[in-house]
Design an enzyme around this catalytic site. Structure first.
Site, PDB file in Angstrom:
ATOM      1  N   ASP A   1      -4.812 -12.876   0.056  1.00  0.00           N
ATOM      2  CA  ASP A   1      -3.446 -12.952  -0.463  1.00  0.00           C
ATOM      3  C   ASP A   1      -3.034 -14.423  -0.501  1.00  0.00           C
ATOM      4  O   ASP A   1      -3.229 -15.155   0.475  1.00  0.00           O
ATOM      5  CB  ASP A   1      -2.493 -12.152   0.423  1.00  0.00           C
ATOM      6  CG  ASP A   1      -2.909 -10.693   0.536  1.00  0.00           C
ATOM      7  OD1 ASP A   1      -2.432  -9.890  -0.278  1.00  0.00           O
ATOM      8  OD2 ASP A   1      -3.724 -10.375   1.428  1.00  0.00           O
TER       9      ASP A   1
ATOM     10  N   ASP B 235       0.825  -1.207   0.000  1.00  0.00           N
ATOM     11  CA  ASP B 235       0.000   0.000   0.000  1.00  0.00           C
ATOM     12  C   ASP B 235       0.861   1.260   0.000  1.00  0.00           C
ATOM     13  O   ASP B 235       0.772   2.096   0.892  1.00  0.00           O
ATOM     14  CB  ASP B 235      -0.972   0.002   1.186  1.00  0.00           C
ATOM     15  CG  ASP B 235      -1.975   1.144   1.136  1.00  0.00           C
ATOM     16  OD1 ASP B 235      -2.243   1.631   0.020  1.00  0.00           O
ATOM     17  OD2 ASP B 235      -2.490   1.546   2.200  1.00  0.00           O
TER      18      ASP B 235
ATOM     19  N   GLU C  92       0.815  -3.168  -5.057  1.00  0.00           N
ATOM     20  CA  GLU C  92       0.307  -1.819  -4.780  1.00  0.00           C
ATOM     21  C   GLU C  92       1.453  -0.884  -4.404  1.00  0.00           C
ATOM     22  O   GLU C  92       1.429  -0.210  -3.378  1.00  0.00           O
ATOM     23  CB  GLU C  92      -0.786  -1.828  -3.707  1.00  0.00           C
ATOM     24  CG  GLU C  92      -1.683  -0.615  -3.803  1.00  0.00           C
ATOM     25  CD  GLU C  92      -2.927  -0.682  -2.920  1.00  0.00           C
ATOM     26  OE1 GLU C  92      -3.698   0.283  -2.979  1.00  0.00           O
ATOM     27  OE2 GLU C  92      -3.130  -1.689  -2.198  1.00  0.00           O
TER      28      GLU C  92
ATOM     29  N   ASP D 244      -4.494  -3.467   7.390  1.00  0.00           N
ATOM     30  CA  ASP D 244      -4.388  -3.664   5.959  1.00  0.00           C
ATOM     31  C   ASP D 244      -3.796  -5.062   5.732  1.00  0.00           C
ATOM     32  O   ASP D 244      -4.132  -6.000   6.450  1.00  0.00           O
ATOM     33  CB  ASP D 244      -3.552  -2.558   5.300  1.00  0.00           C
ATOM     34  CG  ASP D 244      -3.857  -2.426   3.802  1.00  0.00           C
ATOM     35  OD1 ASP D 244      -5.040  -2.390   3.433  1.00  0.00           O
ATOM     36  OD2 ASP D 244      -2.907  -2.361   3.001  1.00  0.00           O
ATOM     37  N   HIS D 245      -2.933  -5.241   4.740  1.00  0.00           N
ATOM     38  CA  HIS D 245      -2.413  -6.565   4.415  1.00  0.00           C
ATOM     39  C   HIS D 245      -1.247  -6.949   5.324  1.00  0.00           C
ATOM     40  O   HIS D 245      -0.456  -6.088   5.734  1.00  0.00           O
ATOM     41  CB  HIS D 245      -1.912  -6.602   2.975  1.00  0.00           C
ATOM     42  CG  HIS D 245      -2.991  -6.444   1.959  1.00  0.00           C
ATOM     43  ND1 HIS D 245      -3.607  -7.513   1.335  1.00  0.00           N
ATOM     44  CD2 HIS D 245      -3.584  -5.333   1.455  1.00  0.00           C
ATOM     45  CE1 HIS D 245      -4.518  -7.066   0.499  1.00  0.00           C
ATOM     46  NE2 HIS D 245      -4.533  -5.744   0.543  1.00  0.00           N
TER      47      HIS D 245
ATOM     48  N   ASP E 268      -1.930 -10.238  -4.193  1.00  0.00           N
ATOM     49  CA  ASP E 268      -3.235  -9.845  -3.676  1.00  0.00           C
ATOM     50  C   ASP E 268      -4.257 -10.172  -4.768  1.00  0.00           C
ATOM     51  O   ASP E 268      -4.368  -9.452  -5.753  1.00  0.00           O
ATOM     52  CB  ASP E 268      -3.215  -8.350  -3.351  1.00  0.00           C
ATOM     53  CG  ASP E 268      -4.566  -7.808  -2.932  1.00  0.00           C
ATOM     54  OD1 ASP E 268      -5.536  -8.598  -2.859  1.00  0.00           O
ATOM     55  OD2 ASP E 268      -4.661  -6.590  -2.678  1.00  0.00           O
TER      56      ASP E 268
ATOM     57  N   ASN F 257      -7.486 -10.289  -4.326  1.00  0.00           N
ATOM     58  CA  ASN F 257      -8.735  -9.555  -4.076  1.00  0.00           C
ATOM     59  C   ASN F 257      -9.959 -10.461  -4.118  1.00  0.00           C
ATOM     60  O   ASN F 257     -11.008 -10.080  -4.662  1.00  0.00           O
ATOM     61  CB  ASN F 257      -8.878  -8.393  -5.070  1.00  0.00           C
ATOM     62  CG  ASN F 257      -8.401  -7.077  -4.468  1.00  0.00           C
ATOM     63  OD1 ASN F 257      -8.699  -6.768  -3.314  1.00  0.00           O
ATOM     64  ND2 ASN F 257      -7.633  -6.319  -5.236  1.00  0.00           N
TER      65      ASN F 257
ATOM     66  N   TYR G  27      -1.456  -8.219  -8.800  1.00  0.00           N
ATOM     67  CA  TYR G  27      -2.348  -7.391  -7.994  1.00  0.00           C
ATOM     68  C   TYR G  27      -3.667  -7.329  -8.757  1.00  0.00           C
ATOM     69  O   TYR G  27      -3.861  -6.499  -9.641  1.00  0.00           O
ATOM     70  CB  TYR G  27      -1.744  -6.006  -7.775  1.00  0.00           C
ATOM     71  CG  TYR G  27      -2.623  -5.049  -6.999  1.00  0.00           C
ATOM     72  CD1 TYR G  27      -3.442  -5.500  -5.961  1.00  0.00           C
ATOM     73  CD2 TYR G  27      -2.623  -3.687  -7.282  1.00  0.00           C
ATOM     74  CE1 TYR G  27      -4.241  -4.622  -5.249  1.00  0.00           C
ATOM     75  CE2 TYR G  27      -3.405  -2.799  -6.569  1.00  0.00           C
ATOM     76  CZ  TYR G  27      -4.214  -3.275  -5.554  1.00  0.00           C
ATOM     77  OH  TYR G  27      -5.009  -2.406  -4.846  1.00  0.00           O
TER      78      TYR G  27
END
Length: 277
Positions: free
Chosen positions: A240, A9, A44, A265-266, A167, A169, A128
């Site tokens: 992930d 991020d 990201e 977050d991740h 990721d 998603n 991603y």
């Protein structure tokens, strides 16, 4: 071999900011450096089209000395400093970068979402995956991406084994998120996205985490930042993944999350597999 994947991020924010969040990110980077991984995938990155600056590269080398770096950033007509991927791999390893355009909808092919390296004995794909967005406005395009990505990964698998991470998603099954009942129409847990992931696995790939841990519950890789207590309450999602070609799944030794402490977050994920580079 040891692999790490992390949606950071924003590399710039993680490396150069002095905010509380950046300090938490820097602690994660220090921790990751201690694993001495062979390959580190980052998603990201949010870097400009020209990629990391000299300062970024110097700071990365401080955390990960002795690595080569490949990167892919968002370029026009896609948004500036959006999405983006990066791979760090140890000096001494040799890799050829694949030029990939899936033929994906809208600007998805220009958003720096898929970085693939060809090593001697395997392909490494860092992805991603596009988010379906608020109101699922990008769901149809996302479904096309999923199909094209599966086709591409399968084509690589026809040549040599594949390790794919990133990721994605999507929380594949109900055990992959804390609150499935209330999220069936949320981006990342629609029937369409889950079906896309099921079809990807059916093309000859194994979810390494489920292969190692079976149907274990309450282990996630992402906790939303908008709800401050999401990580404290473990109200997370597993979005992930490390996927491997079915024919090398028995070589998996470890697949797990890396504790990122209080940072929401991740969280990074890790794969250990017996595989020559």
């Amino acid at each position: 071999m040891t692999f790490i994947s992390w949606n950071i991020d924003s590399i710039n924010a993680a490396l150069t900011s002095s905010s509380d969040r950046a300090k938490l990110s820097q602690e994660v980077l220090k921790k990751l450096g201690g694993y001495n991984a062979d390959i580190i995938a980052i998603q990201e990155t949010k870097l400009p089209a020209e990629g990391p600056s000299d300062n970024h590269l110097e700071l990365l080398a401080g955390y990960f000395p002795g690595y080569k770096i490949e990167w892919l950033s968002s370029v026009p007509p896609a948004k500036k400093s959006y999405a983006g991927t990066m791979v760090l791999y140890k000096e001494g390893m040799t890799a050829r970068r694949e030029i990939v355009r899936l033929g994906a909808p809208d600007t998805m092919d220009d958003e720096g979402r898929l970085l693939v390296l060809d090593f001697d004995n395997f392909y490494f794909a860092n992805v991603y995956t596009p988010n379906s967005g608020d109101g699922l406005k990008r769901l149809s395009d996302r479904q096309k991406w999923d199909q094209l990505y599966a086709d591409y990964l399968s084509s690589l698998d026809g040549k040599k084994p594949v390790i794919a991470c990133g990721d994605f998603n999507v929380a594949h099954k109900e055990i992959d998120l804390a609150n499935p009942a209330s999220n069936h129409f949320s981006a990342g847990f629609t029937d369409e996205e889950r079906e896309g992931f099921t079809k990807l696995l059916a093309r000859g790939f194994t979810d390494s985490f489920r292969y190692v841990h079976g149907d274990v519950k309450d282990i996630y890789s992402w906790w939303g930042q908008r709800i401050k207590t999401s990580k404290i309450n473990n109200s997370g999602w597993r979005i992930d993944y490390f996927l491997v070609s079915d024919r090398i799944k028995e070589q998996i030794k470890k697949s797990e999350m890396i504790d990122s402490g209080p940072r929401q977050d991740h969280t990074p994920i890790l794969l250990e597999i017996d595989l020559a580079c």
